[in-house]
Design a protein around this motif. Structure first.
Motif, PDB file in Angstrom:
ATOM      1  N   GLU A  89       0.838  -1.186   0.000  1.00 41.75           N
ATOM      2  CA  GLU A  89       0.000   0.000   0.000  1.00 41.75           C
ATOM      3  C   GLU A  89       0.876   1.240   0.000  1.00 41.75           C
ATOM      4  OE1 GLU A  89      -3.532  -1.697   2.808  1.00 41.75           O
ATOM      5  OE2 GLU A  89      -1.590  -1.251   3.704  1.00 41.75           O
ATOM      6  N   CYS A  90       0.380   2.326  -0.630  1.00 40.17           N
ATOM      7  CA  CYS A  90       1.120   3.579  -0.606  1.00 40.17           C
ATOM      8  C   CYS A  90       0.159   4.753  -0.730  1.00 40.17           C
ATOM      9  CB  CYS A  90       2.177   3.625  -1.705  1.00 40.17           C
ATOM     10  SG  CYS A  90       1.512   3.807  -3.358  1.00 40.17           S
ATOM     11  N   ILE A  91       0.620   5.895  -0.281  1.00 38.28           N
ATOM     12  CA  ILE A  91      -0.183   7.107  -0.415  1.00 38.28           C
ATOM     13  C   ILE A  91       0.469   8.105  -1.360  1.00 38.28           C
ATOM     14  CG2 ILE A  91      -1.332   6.890   1.819  1.00 38.28           C
ATOM     15  CD1 ILE A  91       0.733   8.843   2.961  1.00 38.28           C
ATOM     16  N   ILE A  92       1.638   7.781  -1.857  1.00 34.24           N
ATOM     17  CA  ILE A  92       2.337   8.683  -2.766  1.00 34.24           C
ATOM     18  C   ILE A  92       1.791   8.542  -4.182  1.00 34.24           C
ATOM     19  CG2 ILE A  92       4.446   8.735  -1.394  1.00 34.24           C
ATOM     20  CD1 ILE A  92       5.647   6.705  -3.367  1.00 34.24           C
ATOM     21  N   LYS A  93       2.006   9.547  -4.983  1.00 38.95           N
ATOM     22  CA  LYS A  93       1.554   9.529  -6.380  1.00 38.95           C
ATOM     23  C   LYS A  93       2.717   9.380  -7.350  1.00 38.95           C
ATOM     24  CE  LYS A  93      -2.677  10.050  -5.168  1.00 38.95           C
ATOM     25  NZ  LYS A  93      -3.399   8.845  -4.932  1.00 38.95           N
ATOM     26  N   ASN A  94       3.908   9.801  -6.911  1.00 38.24           N
ATOM     27  CA  ASN A  94       5.104   9.728  -7.749  1.00 38.24           C
ATOM     28  C   ASN A  94       6.256   9.155  -6.937  1.00 38.24           C
ATOM     29  OD1 ASN A  94       4.068  11.070 -10.142  1.00 38.24           O
ATOM     30  ND2 ASN A  94       3.975  12.895  -8.849  1.00 38.24           N
ATOM     31  N   VAL A  95       7.176   8.522  -7.636  1.00 36.11           N
ATOM     32  CA  VAL A  95       8.339   7.928  -6.982  1.00 36.11           C
ATOM     33  C   VAL A  95       9.589   8.666  -7.457  1.00 36.11           C
ATOM     34  CG1 VAL A  95       9.733   5.838  -6.769  1.00 36.11           C
ATOM     35  CG2 VAL A  95       7.243   5.674  -6.865  1.00 36.11           C
ATOM     36  N   GLU A  96      10.393   9.084  -6.495  1.00 34.04           N
ATOM     37  CA  GLU A  96      11.688   9.650  -6.836  1.00 34.04           C
ATOM     38  C   GLU A  96      12.681   8.504  -6.903  1.00 34.04           C
ATOM     39  OE1 GLU A  96      13.178  13.052  -4.736  1.00 34.04           O
ATOM     40  OE2 GLU A  96      11.136  13.767  -4.359  1.00 34.04           O
ATOM     41  N   GLU A  97      13.324   8.375  -8.044  1.00 33.03           N
ATOM     42  CA  GLU A  97      14.294   7.286  -8.179  1.00 33.03           C
ATOM     43  C   GLU A  97      15.520   7.611  -7.348  1.00 33.03           C
ATOM     44  OE1 GLU A  97      15.044   5.403 -11.810  1.00 33.03           O
ATOM     45  OE2 GLU A  97      12.955   5.485 -12.441  1.00 33.03           O
ATOM     46  N   ASP A  98      15.939   6.612  -6.561  1.00 38.97           N
ATOM     47  CA  ASP A  98      17.080   6.787  -5.675  1.00 38.97           C
ATOM     48  C   ASP A  98      18.135   5.733  -5.995  1.00 38.97           C
ATOM     49  OD1 ASP A  98      15.975   4.459  -4.685  1.00 38.97           O
ATOM     50  OD2 ASP A  98      15.487   5.264  -2.713  1.00 38.97           O
ATOM     51  N   ILE A  99      19.144   5.662  -5.169  1.00 37.25           N
ATOM     52  CA  ILE A  99      20.239   4.707  -5.377  1.00 37.25           C
ATOM     53  C   ILE A  99      19.744   3.268  -5.319  1.00 37.25           C
ATOM     54  CG2 ILE A  99      20.984   4.653  -2.948  1.00 37.25           C
ATOM     55  CD1 ILE A  99      23.408   4.740  -5.889  1.00 37.25           C
ATOM     56  N   GLY A 100      18.728   3.009  -4.485  1.00 41.53           N
ATOM     57  CA  GLY A 100      18.182   1.655  -4.395  1.00 41.53           C
ATOM     58  C   GLY A 100      17.565   1.200  -5.712  1.00 41.53           C
ATOM     59  N   ILE A 101      16.771   2.059  -6.315  1.00 40.12           N
ATOM     60  CA  ILE A 101      16.157   1.715  -7.603  1.00 40.12           C
ATOM     61  C   ILE A 101      17.225   1.592  -8.675  1.00 40.12           C
ATOM     62  CG2 ILE A 101      14.675   2.637  -9.447  1.00 40.12           C
ATOM     63  CD1 ILE A 101      12.676   3.413  -7.274  1.00 40.12           C
ATOM     64  N   GLU A 102      18.217   2.472  -8.622  1.00 41.33           N
ATOM     65  CA  GLU A 102      19.330   2.390  -9.568  1.00 41.33           C
ATOM     66  C   GLU A 102      20.054   1.044  -9.437  1.00 41.33           C
ATOM     67  OE1 GLU A 102      23.624   4.543 -10.003  1.00 41.33           O
ATOM     68  OE2 GLU A 102      21.888   5.858  -9.667  1.00 41.33           O
ATOM     69  N   ASN A 103      20.270   0.582  -8.204  1.00 40.33           N
ATOM     70  CA  ASN A 103      20.944  -0.705  -7.987  1.00 40.33           C
ATOM     71  C   ASN A 103      20.091  -1.881  -8.465  1.00 40.33           C
ATOM     72  OD1 ASN A 103      23.334   0.345  -6.970  1.00 40.33           O
ATOM     73  ND2 ASN A 103      22.561   0.379  -4.877  1.00 40.33           N
TER      74      ASN A 103
END
Length: 133
Positions: A89-103
């Motif tokens: 579940e989430c309440i956000i509408k957008n995701v900021e790509e961070d180092i975790g997603i990059e990895n």
């Protein structure tokens, strides 16, 4: 090993799943875990730890920051393809790509695979595919 321990036969997969899933439960999440992977899959221990660690850390952050309580993790292998699907579940509408997603993307790329994520109906989904053969 306790009766609640996760055992796939893959040492590093078991270690990261046991630690992170227990943490999720301690934080109050309901975790639906579906595992269908054979022993001895050919994936580098660093890569599987990096992949699962980052995916599960993102869920843990959602549990802490957004009160996400229902989590689903599917990990399965079929004909040389390892697939990891997550949902929370989430309440956000957008995701900021961070180092975790990059990895996560780097691991997927190394195995000629794919990584994608999306938000739909207040749920955050990920799908990661690695071609191991």
């Amino acid at each position: 090993m306790s009766k609640d321990s996760i055992y796939t036969g893959n040492k590093y997969t078991d270690m990261i799943l046991n630690y992170k899933v227990e943490l999720m439960k301690t934080l109050g999440a309901n975790v639906n875990l579906n595992l269908r992977i054979p022993k001895g899959i050919r994936v580098d221990s660093y890569d599987i730890t990096c992949l699962l660690g980052n995916l599960l850390d993102n869920i843990i952050n959602a549990i802490n920051e957004q009160m996400s309580r229902n989590v689903s993790i599917d990990l399965f292998y079929n004909k040389g393809l390892l697939v990891v699907d997550t949902q929370n579940e989430c309440i956000i509408k957008n995701v900021e790509e961070d180092i975790g997603i990059e990895n996560i993307r780097k691991v997927a790329d190394k195995y000629n695979g794919e990584f994608e994520y999306w938000i739909d109906d207040n749920k955050f989904y990920t799908k990661t595919m690695l071609y191991l053969e």
